[in-house]
Design a protein around this motif. Structure first.
Motif, PDB file in Angstrom:
ATOM      1  N   ALA A   1      -6.885   2.998   5.773  1.00 16.28           N
ATOM      2  CA  ALA A   1      -7.336   1.808   6.485  1.00 16.28           C
ATOM      3  C   ALA A   1      -8.543   2.125   7.361  1.00 16.28           C
ATOM      4  CB  ALA A   1      -6.190   1.258   7.331  1.00 16.28           C
ATOM      5  N   ARG A   2      -8.526   3.275   8.013  1.00 14.97           N
ATOM      6  CA  ARG A   2      -9.648   3.640   8.870  1.00 14.97           C
ATOM      7  C   ARG A   2     -10.932   3.835   8.063  1.00 14.97           C
ATOM      8  NH1 ARG A   2      -6.428   8.109  12.581  1.00 14.97           N
ATOM      9  NH2 ARG A   2      -5.320   6.608  13.921  1.00 14.97           N
ATOM     10  N   ARG A   3     -10.792   4.341   6.845  1.00 14.19           N
ATOM     11  CA  ARG A   3     -11.974   4.619   6.020  1.00 14.19           C
ATOM     12  C   ARG A   3     -12.604   3.352   5.467  1.00 14.19           C
ATOM     13  NH1 ARG A   3     -11.038   8.732   1.359  1.00 14.19           N
ATOM     14  NH2 ARG A   3     -13.200   8.115   1.029  1.00 14.19           N
ATOM     15  N   PHE A   4     -11.775   2.405   5.060  1.00 15.29           N
ATOM     16  CA  PHE A   4     -12.296   1.285   4.288  1.00 15.29           C
ATOM     17  C   PHE A   4     -12.199  -0.067   4.999  1.00 15.29           C
ATOM     18  CE2 PHE A   4     -10.985   4.405   1.027  1.00 15.29           C
ATOM     19  CZ  PHE A   4     -12.226   4.622   0.451  1.00 15.29           C
ATOM     20  N   MET A   5     -11.765  -0.080   6.241  1.00 12.44           N
ATOM     21  CA  MET A   5     -11.656  -1.347   6.962  1.00 12.44           C
ATOM     22  C   MET A   5     -12.520  -1.306   8.219  1.00 12.44           C
ATOM     23  SD  MET A   5      -7.540  -2.079   6.497  1.00 12.44           S
ATOM     24  CE  MET A   5      -7.647  -3.837   6.784  1.00 12.44           C
ATOM     25  N   SER A   6     -12.893  -2.485   8.695  1.00 14.24           N
ATOM     26  CA  SER A   6     -13.780  -2.595   9.855  1.00 14.24           C
ATOM     27  C   SER A   6     -13.002  -3.175  11.044  1.00 14.24           C
ATOM     28  CB  SER A   6     -14.976  -3.498   9.520  1.00 14.24           C
ATOM     29  OG  SER A   6     -15.784  -3.711  10.650  1.00 14.24           O
ATOM     30  N   ASN A   7     -12.712  -2.303  12.001  1.00 13.69           N
ATOM     31  CA  ASN A   7     -11.989  -2.720  13.218  1.00 13.69           C
ATOM     32  C   ASN A   7     -10.756  -3.571  12.908  1.00 13.69           C
ATOM     33  OD1 ASN A   7     -13.947  -1.464  14.908  1.00 13.69           O
ATOM     34  ND2 ASN A   7     -15.270  -3.276  14.678  1.00 13.69           N
ATOM     35  N   PRO A   8      -9.838  -3.056  12.091  1.00 13.51           N
ATOM     36  CA  PRO A   8      -8.672  -3.875  11.725  1.00 13.51           C
ATOM     37  C   PRO A   8      -7.703  -4.044  12.890  1.00 13.51           C
ATOM     38  CG  PRO A   8      -8.400  -1.642  10.896  1.00 13.51           C
ATOM     39  CD  PRO A   8      -9.781  -1.704  11.497  1.00 13.51           C
ATOM     40  N   ILE A   9      -7.017  -5.176  12.884  1.00 17.04           N
ATOM     41  CA  ILE A   9      -5.944  -5.431  13.848  1.00 17.04           C
ATOM     42  C   ILE A   9      -4.619  -5.156  13.144  1.00 17.04           C
ATOM     43  CG2 ILE A   9      -4.750  -7.206  15.172  1.00 17.04           C
ATOM     44  CD1 ILE A   9      -7.385  -8.523  15.697  1.00 17.04           C
ATOM     45  N   HIS A  10      -3.799  -4.320  13.771  1.00 17.80           N
ATOM     46  CA  HIS A  10      -2.503  -3.944  13.203  1.00 17.80           C
ATOM     47  C   HIS A  10      -1.435  -4.909  13.722  1.00 17.80           C
ATOM     48  CE1 HIS A  10       0.517  -0.452  12.235  1.00 17.80           C
ATOM     49  NE2 HIS A  10       0.854  -1.603  11.686  1.00 17.80           N
TER      50      HIS A  10
ATOM     51  N   ALA B   1       0.816  -1.211   0.000  1.00 19.17           N
ATOM     52  CA  ALA B   1       0.000   0.000   0.000  1.00 19.17           C
ATOM     53  C   ALA B   1       0.850   1.262   0.000  1.00 19.17           C
ATOM     54  CB  ALA B   1      -0.933  -0.008   1.211  1.00 19.17           C
ATOM     55  N   ASP B   2       2.016   1.233   0.644  1.00 16.82           N
ATOM     56  CA  ASP B   2       2.854   2.433   0.670  1.00 16.82           C
ATOM     57  C   ASP B   2       3.387   2.774  -0.716  1.00 16.82           C
ATOM     58  OD1 ASP B   2       4.387   0.164   0.631  1.00 16.82           O
ATOM     59  OD2 ASP B   2       5.900   0.876   2.033  1.00 16.82           O
ATOM     60  N   LYS B   3       3.651   1.769  -1.541  1.00 13.28           N
ATOM     61  CA  LYS B   3       4.088   2.029  -2.909  1.00 13.28           C
ATOM     62  C   LYS B   3       2.953   2.642  -3.724  1.00 13.28           C
ATOM     63  CE  LYS B   3       7.038   1.833  -6.326  1.00 13.28           C
ATOM     64  NZ  LYS B   3       8.224   2.720  -6.314  1.00 13.28           N
ATOM     65  N   MET B   4       1.725   2.216  -3.469  1.00 10.97           N
ATOM     66  CA  MET B   4       0.582   2.837  -4.149  1.00 10.97           C
ATOM     67  C   MET B   4       0.480   4.311  -3.793  1.00 10.97           C
ATOM     68  SD  MET B   4      -2.401  -0.019  -3.995  1.00 10.97           S
ATOM     69  CE  MET B   4      -2.080  -1.740  -4.333  1.00 10.97           C
ATOM     70  N   LEU B   5       0.796   4.628  -2.546  1.00 10.75           N
ATOM     71  CA  LEU B   5       0.803   6.028  -2.133  1.00 10.75           C
ATOM     72  C   LEU B   5       1.881   6.798  -2.889  1.00 10.75           C
ATOM     73  CD1 LEU B   5       0.014   8.355  -0.194  1.00 10.75           C
ATOM     74  CD2 LEU B   5       1.675   7.429   1.423  1.00 10.75           C
TER      75      LEU B   5
ATOM     76  N   LEU C   1      -4.818  -5.300   4.393  1.00 10.20           N
ATOM     77  CA  LEU C   1      -3.882  -4.306   3.856  1.00 10.20           C
ATOM     78  C   LEU C   1      -2.479  -4.667   4.339  1.00 10.20           C
ATOM     79  CD1 LEU C   1      -4.415  -0.481   3.722  1.00 10.20           C
ATOM     80  CD2 LEU C   1      -2.277  -1.399   4.624  1.00 10.20           C
ATOM     81  N   PHE C   2      -1.576  -4.849   3.391  1.00 11.24           N
ATOM     82  CA  PHE C   2      -0.206  -5.238   3.741  1.00 11.24           C
ATOM     83  C   PHE C   2       0.778  -4.225   3.176  1.00 11.24           C
ATOM     84  CE2 PHE C   2      -2.294  -9.025   4.855  1.00 11.24           C
ATOM     85  CZ  PHE C   2      -1.445  -9.784   5.647  1.00 11.24           C
ATOM     86  N   SER C   3       1.796  -3.928   3.954  1.00 12.71           N
ATOM     87  CA  SER C   3       2.757  -2.920   3.534  1.00 12.71           C
ATOM     88  C   SER C   3       4.035  -3.074   4.350  1.00 12.71           C
ATOM     89  CB  SER C   3       2.172  -1.521   3.729  1.00 12.71           C
ATOM     90  OG  SER C   3       3.063  -0.536   3.260  1.00 12.71           O
ATOM     91  N   ALA C   4       5.149  -2.619   3.785  1.00 14.18           N
ATOM     92  CA  ALA C   4       6.413  -2.661   4.516  1.00 14.18           C
ATOM     93  C   ALA C   4       6.528  -1.479   5.471  1.00 14.18           C
ATOM     94  CB  ALA C   4       7.589  -2.663   3.539  1.00 14.18           C
ATOM     95  N   THR C   5       5.994  -0.328   5.065  1.00 15.55           N
ATOM     96  CA  THR C   5       5.967   0.850   5.928  1.00 15.55           C
ATOM     97  C   THR C   5       4.523   1.314   6.048  1.00 15.55           C
ATOM     98  OG1 THR C   5       6.354   2.325   4.036  1.00 15.55           O
ATOM     99  CG2 THR C   5       8.287   1.538   5.232  1.00 15.55           C
ATOM    100  N   MET C   6       4.257   2.161   7.040  1.00 17.20           N
ATOM    101  CA  MET C   6       2.876   2.555   7.311  1.00 17.20           C
ATOM    102  C   MET C   6       2.789   4.073   7.519  1.00 17.20           C
ATOM    103  SD  MET C   6       0.125   0.809   7.253  1.00 17.20           S
ATOM    104  CE  MET C   6       0.910  -0.791   7.412  1.00 17.20           C
ATOM    105  N   PRO C   7       2.929   4.859   6.431  1.00 18.23           N
ATOM    106  CA  PRO C   7       2.804   6.314   6.562  1.00 18.23           C
ATOM    107  C   PRO C   7       1.374   6.732   6.902  1.00 18.23           C
ATOM    108  CG  PRO C   7       3.010   5.686   4.260  1.00 18.23           C
ATOM    109  CD  PRO C   7       3.229   4.446   5.058  1.00 18.23           C
ATOM    110  N   GLY C   8       1.216   7.999   7.309  1.00 22.91           N
ATOM    111  CA  GLY C   8      -0.071   8.508   7.755  1.00 22.91           C
ATOM    112  C   GLY C   8      -1.221   8.316   6.781  1.00 22.91           C
TER     113      GLY C   8
END
Length: 486
Positions: free
Chosen positions: A194-203, A154-158, A181-188
């Motif tokens: 993730a908050r918009r499109f996921m339901s109570n995700p576990i990080h 996901a970070d590369k998509m950003l 959602l999987f990513s090597a880094t997790m920018p803002g």
């Protein structure tokens, strides 16, 4: 070590993995698979090369059931074509023992084959955002039943500006779904997505607490090198002891192609992947590299996320990356699947400020790269290069000099020249006494054709179509105005 069978994975998937020699799960897989199987939304964060694909792929395949109904039931979105091919191959392997069909949807290839697979009822789609939106807009891709959605890297998509496209894709999938959602880094911005499109995700973060910012099994070497000496240094590194498959990253497409040509001239078996190549050529290069037919792959950053080869021993940064995230993704091509690797980075004098930022962000503790030349003793000792190694393989083809090419023609060439001379002399001789017979004109014409003569080279009275040549109009010379006769 925890096996996939211990994690509750179906036996047919376990068998498919075992057929490839994959039995034990990596940390990210141990943590995500037990949560993903019952349908928990997951944000998985782990360094590249640690097995994220199986971490989300196994729950997707197993949740669809052994024989799902035709039609798209799962969507995996990836940022690059190379990564789409890689994820497709992994998903295809997971479904080897069940009738589930997987299709890769990405640009650079003809639509027809991809559309045919969709119409045939493929259940899992792996694709890049642009081609997915294109086919969905033409109503050739129906995502209304895709209850399994994965965003990979996901970070590369950003970085590539795909977030607006991701939002469009989420509008086409069901509101009630299982999202990973999987990513090597997790920018803002990714956290916001993730908050918009996921339901109570576990990080889930699968990092060892003592590992630091870079992988502990990768050795990082940084050299300040002159641009005119880089090719020679690289050629010597490629002859280091224990050197296996090697990936070399360049900043531009032109530099990648130039380096491929240079290493090929020095006798190395190199291939390239960059934006000026067609998609078919890029895939052929990747396939040859994975199969071991080519042991050096030269690439721009467009391919950094799609090179998933376990036995890459060296990564060389021909030019320094722009930031620490790009550095991590480049270096992550080696040291995969728990193996060790070496990452070598060249820093130009003009790029020392970039290295200062990367060094500070990744806590390397090496603010000043070591000044290095192809003859530097520390280069040989750092990388295990045998003494006396030069930048050209002994078996490399040497270019034949122009003088040799001109003067070194063999007797066959001389004999051919003599034969041509005799044919030219025969063709000049006319009919009559001592000349060629009139019936030889056809033979002479055929000989000229065989030698590559034109359709009408002036050697006969007729064109080759049998019609006589048009008579030339004589040009009259005009007298100067006012001139008088003698």
């Amino acid at each position: 070590m925890t096996t996939f069978a211990d994690l509750g994975v179906d036996q047919d998937i376990v068998d498919a993995l075992a057929a490839r020699g994959i039995v034990d799960a990596f940390p990210i897989q141990e943590q995500t698979i037990p949560l993903g199987l019952p349908g928990q939304d997951i944000i998985g964060q782990a360094k590249t090369g640690t097995g994220k694909t199986f971490g989300f792929g196994i729950p997707v395949v197993q949740r669809l059931g052994f024989d799902p109904a035709p039609g798209v039931k799962a969507l995996i979105v990836v940022p690059t074509r190379e990564l789409a091919v890689q994820v497709f191959e992994d998903m295809d392997m997971l479904t080897a023992n069940r009738p589930t069909s997987v299709v890769a949807i990405y640009g650079g290839k003809a639509y027809e084959g991809q559309i045919e697979q969709l119409k045939a009822g493929a259940q899992i789609v792996v694709g890049t955002p642009g081609r997915l939106i294109d086919l969905a807009g033409q109503r050739l891709l129906d995502l209304s039943n895709a209850t399994e959605v994965v965003l990979d890297e996901a970070d590369k998509m950003l970085d590539l500006g795909f977030l607006p496209d991701i939002e469009k894709i989420f509008q086409k999938v069901p509101a009630v779904r299982h999202t990973q959602l999987f990513s090597a880094t997790m920018p803002g911005p990714i956290v916001t997505l993730a908050r918009r499109f996921m339901s109570n995700p576990i990080h889930i973060r699968a990092n060892d607490p003592d590992e630091g910012l870079t992988q502990a099994n990768i050795r990082h070497l940084v050299y300040r090198a002159h641009s005119l000496d880089k090719d020679e240094i690289i050629a010597r590194i490629l002859q280091a002891e224990g050197r296996g498959k090697t990936v070399i990253f360049t900043r531009t497409k032109r530099a990648a192609q130039k380096l491929v040509d240079e290493l090929g001239d020095r006798g190395f078996n190199a291939a390239a992947v960059h934006g000026d190549m067609s998609q078919e050529s890029r895939e052929r290069s990747m396939a040859a590299f994975k199969a071991g037919k080519r042991d050096v792959l030269i690439a721009t950053d467009v391919a950094a996320r799609g090179i998933d080869v376990d036995d890459v021993t060296h990564v060389i940064n021909h030019t320094i990356p722009d930031d620490e995230k790009t550095y991590l993704h480049r270096a992550g091509r080696t040291g995969r699947a728990g193996k060790t690797g070496i990452a070598v980075t060249f820093v130009d004098w003009d790029d020392l400020h970039k290295w200062a930022l990367i060094n500070r962000a990744l806590e390397f503790g090496q603010p000043e790269p070591t000044e290095t030349y192809s003859s530097s003793p520390h280069l040989y000792s750092d990388l295990g290069i045998p003494e006396g190694t030069k930048g050209r393989l002994v078996t490399a083809p040497k270019t034949q000099s122009v003088k040799t090419q001109r003067s070194g023609r063999g007797s066959d060439a001389a004999a051919s020249d003599d034969a041509k001379g005799r044919r030219r002399r025969r063709s000049r001789s006319g009919g009559g006494e001592g000349g060629a017979a009139p019936g030889d004109a056809t033979v002479q014409t055929e000989e000229k054709r065989a030698e590559g003569g034109g359709t009408h080279d002036g050697g006969g009275a007729e064109h080759h179509d049998g019609h006589p040549a048009p008579a030339r109009r004589r040009r009259r010379r005009r007298r100067p105005t006012g001139a008088t006769g003698a």
